[in-house]
Design a protein around this motif. Sequence first.
Motif, PDB file in Angstrom:
ATOM      1  N   GLU A 124       0.854  -1.176   0.000  1.00  0.00           N
ATOM      2  CA  GLU A 124       0.000   0.000   0.000  1.00  0.00           C
ATOM      3  C   GLU A 124       0.893   1.229   0.000  1.00  0.00           C
ATOM      4  O   GLU A 124       1.771   1.365   0.857  1.00  0.00           O
ATOM      5  CB  GLU A 124      -0.916  -0.012   1.230  1.00  0.00           C
ATOM      6  N   ASP A 125       0.694   2.114  -0.968  1.00  0.00           N
ATOM      7  CA  ASP A 125       1.478   3.340  -1.068  1.00  0.00           C
ATOM      8  C   ASP A 125       0.545   4.543  -1.075  1.00  0.00           C
ATOM      9  O   ASP A 125      -0.129   4.810  -2.074  1.00  0.00           O
ATOM     10  CB  ASP A 125       2.330   3.343  -2.345  1.00  0.00           C
ATOM     11  N   PRO A 126       0.488   5.282   0.018  1.00  0.00           N
ATOM     12  CA  PRO A 126      -0.365   6.467   0.057  1.00  0.00           C
ATOM     13  C   PRO A 126       0.253   7.610  -0.732  1.00  0.00           C
ATOM     14  O   PRO A 126       1.473   7.651  -0.943  1.00  0.00           O
ATOM     15  CB  PRO A 126      -0.409   6.803   1.553  1.00  0.00           C
ATOM     16  N   PRO A 127      -0.578   8.547  -1.188  1.00  0.00           N
ATOM     17  CA  PRO A 127      -0.031   9.707  -1.888  1.00  0.00           C
ATOM     18  C   PRO A 127       0.616  10.681  -0.921  1.00  0.00           C
ATOM     19  O   PRO A 127       0.156  10.862   0.210  1.00  0.00           O
ATOM     20  CB  PRO A 127      -1.260  10.335  -2.551  1.00  0.00           C
ATOM     21  N   LYS A 244      -3.419  13.843   9.315  1.00  0.00           N
ATOM     22  CA  LYS A 244      -4.039  13.961  10.638  1.00  0.00           C
ATOM     23  C   LYS A 244      -3.082  14.621  11.623  1.00  0.00           C
ATOM     24  O   LYS A 244      -3.485  15.463  12.439  1.00  0.00           O
ATOM     25  CB  LYS A 244      -4.468  12.589  11.148  1.00  0.00           C
ATOM     26  N   GLU A 245      -1.807  14.245  11.538  1.00  0.00           N
ATOM     27  CA  GLU A 245      -0.820  14.867  12.421  1.00  0.00           C
ATOM     28  C   GLU A 245      -0.654  16.352  12.123  1.00  0.00           C
ATOM     29  O   GLU A 245      -0.555  17.184  13.030  1.00  0.00           O
ATOM     30  CB  GLU A 245       0.540  14.184  12.257  1.00  0.00           C
ATOM     31  N   ALA A 246      -0.591  16.684  10.842  1.00  0.00           N
ATOM     32  CA  ALA A 246      -0.273  18.053  10.441  1.00  0.00           C
ATOM     33  C   ALA A 246      -1.468  18.988  10.429  1.00  0.00           C
ATOM     34  O   ALA A 246      -1.338  20.186  10.708  1.00  0.00           O
ATOM     35  CB  ALA A 246       0.377  18.037   9.051  1.00  0.00           C
ATOM     36  N   LEU A 247      -2.657  18.433  10.099  1.00  0.00           N
ATOM     37  CA  LEU A 247      -3.841  19.277   9.921  1.00  0.00           C
ATOM     38  C   LEU A 247      -5.032  18.879  10.781  1.00  0.00           C
ATOM     39  O   LEU A 247      -6.016  19.608  10.843  1.00  0.00           O
ATOM     40  CB  LEU A 247      -4.287  19.253   8.449  1.00  0.00           C
ATOM     41  N   GLY A 248      -4.965  17.690  11.369  1.00  0.00           N
ATOM     42  CA  GLY A 248      -6.129  17.171  12.077  1.00  0.00           C
ATOM     43  C   GLY A 248      -7.189  16.637  11.138  1.00  0.00           C
ATOM     44  O   GLY A 248      -8.323  16.397  11.542  1.00  0.00           O
ATOM     45  N   VAL A 249      -6.810  16.426   9.855  1.00  0.00           N
ATOM     46  CA  VAL A 249      -7.739  15.904   8.845  1.00  0.00           C
ATOM     47  C   VAL A 249      -7.565  14.395   8.752  1.00  0.00           C
ATOM     48  O   VAL A 249      -6.500  13.917   8.360  1.00  0.00           O
ATOM     49  CB  VAL A 249      -7.469  16.554   7.469  1.00  0.00           C
ATOM     50  N   ASP A 250      -8.590  13.647   9.132  1.00  0.00           N
ATOM     51  CA  ASP A 250      -8.501  12.187   9.160  1.00  0.00           C
ATOM     52  C   ASP A 250      -8.887  11.630   7.790  1.00  0.00           C
ATOM     53  O   ASP A 250      -9.967  11.056   7.617  1.00  0.00           O
ATOM     54  CB  ASP A 250      -9.402  11.618  10.251  1.00  0.00           C
ATOM     55  N   TYR A 251      -8.017  11.817   6.823  1.00  0.00           N
ATOM     56  CA  TYR A 251      -8.275  11.324   5.468  1.00  0.00           C
ATOM     57  C   TYR A 251      -7.068  10.523   4.996  1.00  0.00           C
ATOM     58  O   TYR A 251      -5.918  10.948   5.169  1.00  0.00           O
ATOM     59  CB  TYR A 251      -8.519  12.475   4.490  1.00  0.00           C
ATOM     60  N   SER A 252      -7.350   9.371   4.423  1.00  0.00           N
ATOM     61  CA  SER A 252      -6.266   8.544   3.883  1.00  0.00           C
ATOM     62  C   SER A 252      -6.777   7.814   2.653  1.00  0.00           C
ATOM     63  O   SER A 252      -7.968   7.522   2.533  1.00  0.00           O
ATOM     64  CB  SER A 252      -5.760   7.532   4.914  1.00  0.00           C
ATOM     65  N   THR A 253      -5.881   7.541   1.749  1.00  0.00           N
ATOM     66  CA  THR A 253      -6.172   6.741   0.566  1.00  0.00           C
ATOM     67  C   THR A 253      -4.850   6.167   0.097  1.00  0.00           C
ATOM     68  O   THR A 253      -3.799   6.462   0.673  1.00  0.00           O
ATOM     69  CB  THR A 253      -6.853   7.580  -0.538  1.00  0.00           C
ATOM     70  N   SER A 254      -4.878   5.346  -0.942  1.00  0.00           N
ATOM     71  CA  SER A 254      -3.613   4.742  -1.365  1.00  0.00           C
ATOM     72  C   SER A 254      -3.763   4.047  -2.703  1.00  0.00           C
ATOM     73  O   SER A 254      -4.856   3.716  -3.145  1.00  0.00           O
ATOM     74  CB  SER A 254      -3.131   3.711  -0.336  1.00  0.00           C
ATOM     75  N   SER A 255      -2.626   3.847  -3.315  1.00  0.00           N
ATOM     76  CA  SER A 255      -2.503   2.876  -4.396  1.00  0.00           C
ATOM     77  C   SER A 255      -2.100   1.578  -3.717  1.00  0.00           C
ATOM     78  O   SER A 255      -1.251   1.584  -2.811  1.00  0.00           O
ATOM     79  CB  SER A 255      -1.419   3.333  -5.384  1.00  0.00           C
ATOM     80  N   TRP A 256      -2.719   0.465  -4.114  1.00  0.00           N
ATOM     81  CA  TRP A 256      -2.422  -0.782  -3.416  1.00  0.00           C
ATOM     82  C   TRP A 256      -2.342  -1.947  -4.386  1.00  0.00           C
ATOM     83  O   TRP A 256      -2.822  -1.884  -5.510  1.00  0.00           O
ATOM     84  CB  TRP A 256      -3.457  -1.068  -2.322  1.00  0.00           C
ATOM     85  N   ARG A 257      -1.679  -3.001  -3.911  1.00  0.00           N
ATOM     86  CA  ARG A 257      -1.488  -4.210  -4.715  1.00  0.00           C
ATOM     87  C   ARG A 257      -1.667  -5.433  -3.817  1.00  0.00           C
ATOM     88  O   ARG A 257      -1.108  -5.502  -2.729  1.00  0.00           O
ATOM     89  CB  ARG A 257      -0.088  -4.241  -5.319  1.00  0.00           C
ATOM     90  N   GLU A 311     -14.197  -1.138   0.988  1.00  0.00           N
ATOM     91  CA  GLU A 311     -14.091   0.249   1.435  1.00  0.00           C
ATOM     92  C   GLU A 311     -13.417   1.111   0.372  1.00  0.00           C
ATOM     93  O   GLU A 311     -13.828   2.251   0.127  1.00  0.00           O
ATOM     94  CB  GLU A 311     -13.296   0.318   2.747  1.00  0.00           C
ATOM     95  N   ALA A 312     -12.386   0.575  -0.290  1.00  0.00           N
ATOM     96  CA  ALA A 312     -11.720   1.306  -1.372  1.00  0.00           C
ATOM     97  C   ALA A 312     -12.707   1.586  -2.501  1.00  0.00           C
ATOM     98  O   ALA A 312     -12.722   2.684  -3.080  1.00  0.00           O
ATOM     99  CB  ALA A 312     -10.529   0.506  -1.894  1.00  0.00           C
TER     100      ALA A 312
END
Length: 328
Positions: A124-127, A244-257, A311-312
Motif C-alpha cells: 500500500e502506497d499512500p499519496p 491527521k498529524e499536520a492538519l487534524g484531517v482524518d483522510y487517507s487513501t492509497s494505491s495498493w497491490r 471500502e476502497a
Amino acid sequence: MSGITRRAFAASSVAAATSALLSPARAQAYPARPVTLIVPWGAGGGTDATARIIATLLQKELGQPFNVVNLTGGSGVVGHAEIATARPDGYTIGMITVEIAMLHWQAVTHLTPRNFMPLALMNEDPPGIQVAAASPYRTVKELTEAIKLAPPGRFKASGTGQGGIWHLALVGWMQAMGLPANQVNWSPSNGAAPAMQELVAGSLDLTTCSVPEAHATIEAGQARSLAIMAHARNPSFPDVPTLKEALGVDYSTSSWRGIGGPKGLAPEIATRLTGALKTVYDSAAFKDFMTGRGFGTVWRDASDFETFMDEADRQMGQAMRAAGFAKT
C-alpha cells in the motif's frame, strides 16, 4: 434395503469418506505444476517488480515455478479480466490493483472487487503532497491555508492522468477539508515522473503522487514532501507527517497491490496460498526488497483484504462522483 441398494449406499459412503480424506491431501499436493501469476500492468513498473519478488519467493516456498505474465491494456482491464475468468483451480492467480475499485465507476468494465477471490494484500502506497524546493510553502498547513484563500482553480496540481488514483486522492483531500472538488485545478500528466519534472520547472504548485515516486526528485534537492495521506507515517520516510498529524484531517487513501484469484477457488487451495503469501510477506527478502524501493508493506489476509477492497470501492466511487467522473 435390497442388496443393490446396500451396495450403492456402501459405495457412496466410501466415496464420501475418501473425498474427505483427499481434501487436505489435495491442498498439500498443490501446486503440482507451474502457476501463472498475471500482472495487469507492463514490465518494469512498480506493480511488475512487486509481483516478481512475490513470485520468486512463492516458488521457493511451494516448490513450483510462479511465472509472471504481463497482460496490459484498457487501464488494467485486460489483465484483471483474465484473472477473474480463469479456471478456479489455483494455477492462474494474479496481482489485483487499486484500479479494479475505480474503473467500473467510469463504465470502463463491469468488473468490481467482488469478481475476485482475495488472497492477501501486501503493498500500500499512500499519496504524498509534494512542492518544489523553491515553493514558499514549508508545511502542509501553510499550503492548505493558501489553497483555502485562493479562488477555485488558481492552484495547479498533477501526478497522473485525469481521473487517476492520484487525482482522486486530491479530490478526496479537498472534500475532507470542506472544499470543492475542483478547488485545485488538475493538470493531467502521463505519470508521476513527468509531473515531478513539471513541478520543478514551476508549471505546477503541487503533486499528489506517492513519496517513493517523488523520492528521486526529493533526494536531488529539487522538491520536498509536506505530508502523506495515510493513517501512519511511512518508515522509509519517517520525517513526512500524516494529514491527521499536520492538519487534524482524518483522510487517507492509497494505491495498493494484492494477490487474488477467480471466484470459486477451492477453499483448501486458497488457504494454502494465503499461508504461503504470509511466509513471503514475513521474509527478510521481501521486506528488504520493498523497503529498498520505498514501497509500503501491509498485510491483510483474505477476509481483511475483501473488507479493504469494499471500502476502497466505496471511497473511489464517492470521489469520482464528486469530480464528475462517475457514470454508474
